[in-house]
Design a protein around this motif. Sequence first.
Motif, short mmCIF file in Angstrom:
data_model
loop_
_atom_site.label_atom_id
_atom_site.label_comp_id
_atom_site.label_asym_id
_atom_site.label_seq_id
_atom_site.Cartn_x
_atom_site.Cartn_y
_atom_site.Cartn_z
N LEU A 193 0.66 -1.19 0.03
CA LEU A 193 0.03 0.22 -0.09
C LEU A 193 0.95 1.19 -0.05
CD1 LEU A 193 -2.84 -0.90 2.29
CD2 LEU A 193 -2.99 -0.64 -0.07
N VAL B 29 1.49 1.70 -3.50
CA VAL B 29 0.05 2.30 -4.28
C VAL B 29 0.06 3.66 -3.87
CG1 VAL B 29 -2.16 2.15 -4.44
CG2 VAL B 29 -0.87 0.14 -4.06
N ARG B 30 0.16 4.33 -2.80
CA ARG B 30 -0.05 5.74 -2.24
C ARG B 30 1.23 6.53 -3.22
NH1 ARG B 30 -1.56 3.11 2.96
NH2 ARG B 30 -3.68 3.79 3.02
N TRP C 39 2.82 5.58 -6.00
CA TRP C 39 2.54 5.87 -7.47
C TRP C 39 1.33 6.79 -7.71
CZ3 TRP C 39 4.49 5.41 -11.90
CH2 TRP C 39 3.66 5.52 -13.02
N ALA C 40 0.24 6.74 -6.65
CA ALA C 40 -1.06 7.68 -6.97
C ALA C 40 -0.49 9.31 -6.69
CB ALA C 40 -2.05 7.39 -5.76
N VAL D 158 1.27 10.18 -10.13
CA VAL D 158 0.45 10.39 -11.16
C VAL D 158 -0.12 11.59 -11.08
CG1 VAL D 158 -1.97 9.49 -12.00
CG2 VAL D 158 -0.14 7.92 -11.47
N LYS D 159 -0.46 12.16 -9.78
CA LYS D 159 -1.06 13.41 -9.68
C LYS D 159 -0.01 14.49 -10.00
CE LYS D 159 -3.53 13.91 -5.74
NZ LYS D 159 -4.00 13.48 -4.22
N TRP E 88 3.48 9.52 -16.64
CA TRP E 88 3.18 8.27 -15.97
C TRP E 88 2.46 7.24 -16.97
CZ3 TRP E 88 -2.06 7.13 -16.12
CH2 TRP E 88 -2.84 7.95 -16.34
N GLN F 62 2.89 3.36 -17.40
CA GLN F 62 1.97 2.53 -17.30
C GLN F 62 1.87 1.54 -18.45
OE1 GLN F 62 -2.18 3.66 -17.88
NE2 GLN F 62 -2.83 2.67 -15.99
N PHE G 200 4.73 -1.03 -18.81
CA PHE G 200 4.50 -1.88 -17.83
C PHE G 200 3.55 -2.90 -18.22
CE2 PHE G 200 1.87 -3.75 -14.39
CZ PHE G 200 2.74 -4.53 -13.74
N ILE G 201 2.03 -2.68 -18.75
CA ILE G 201 1.43 -3.33 -19.36
C ILE G 201 1.62 -4.22 -20.34
CG2 ILE G 201 -0.87 -3.49 -19.99
CD1 ILE G 201 -1.84 -1.10 -18.19
N VAL H 181 4.07 -7.04 -19.49
CA VAL H 181 3.33 -8.17 -19.05
C VAL H 181 2.74 -9.03 -20.11
CG1 VAL H 181 1.37 -8.95 -17.58
CG2 VAL H 181 3.04 -7.21 -16.73
N MET H 182 2.04 -8.10 -21.05
CA MET H 182 1.18 -9.08 -22.18
C MET H 182 2.23 -9.67 -23.19
SD MET H 182 -1.68 -8.21 -21.21
CE MET H 182 -2.93 -8.29 -22.73
#
Lengths: 47, 172
Positions: A15, A18-19, A21-22, A25-26, A33, A37, A40-41, A44-45
Amino acid sequence: MDLDEFKKRNREERLWFVRYWADYVKNHPDSDWSRQQADFIDSVMKR
Amino acid sequence: LDVVDIIKRHTQYVIVSGYVSILFGRTRTTEDIDMVIPTMAFSVFEALARDLKSNGFYFLNSDNVRDLYDTYLTKQIAIRIGRKVAVPNMEVKFPKIALEQEALDKAITVRFDEHELRMSPLELQIAFKFFLGSDKDIEDAVHLYEIFKENLNREKILLYCKRLEIDGSRWI
């Protein structure tokens, strides 16, 4: 450390990121960002 | 976005669950996007299904439209829509609980580039993710809360949590 405590700390550490990264992003341009993102995605794909 | 463009020609919709967090920057993948549509007559669903198929989409559950409606949707089981590949797919369902209907009725509109998407109200979305309760769900909820906390009604989130019989205050 017992297993419950281990699990609790693990969740808290996740967590924290998560905070972090949030907040990132802001406080950074969408192009910054969203590129990270997407990379990263995509990585994985492709696995 | 293509599937949404077709669905909204026939009915109302709302995007719920993980995709909401991902759209707002959460760094994780998903194999599906969850959508709630209103309970509808078979004739309406048939026209929607025909439109989807003629635009290259297929249903992972069954090729038979009557079967999709009778065996899945009306029995509160989601159907899945794909195009060429199975993942990612759109998971579509009728509302099962009052809060899903509320998500439909009170959806917010998110605009980006030239697109628009109807999404679950964020307070409800965050509370529902706390209710689901896996690490992934809680992280999705915390991400959304951190991104929008200056503009969210915390009390509203906690009220939704109360309706879901959980204590959300431990996370936010």
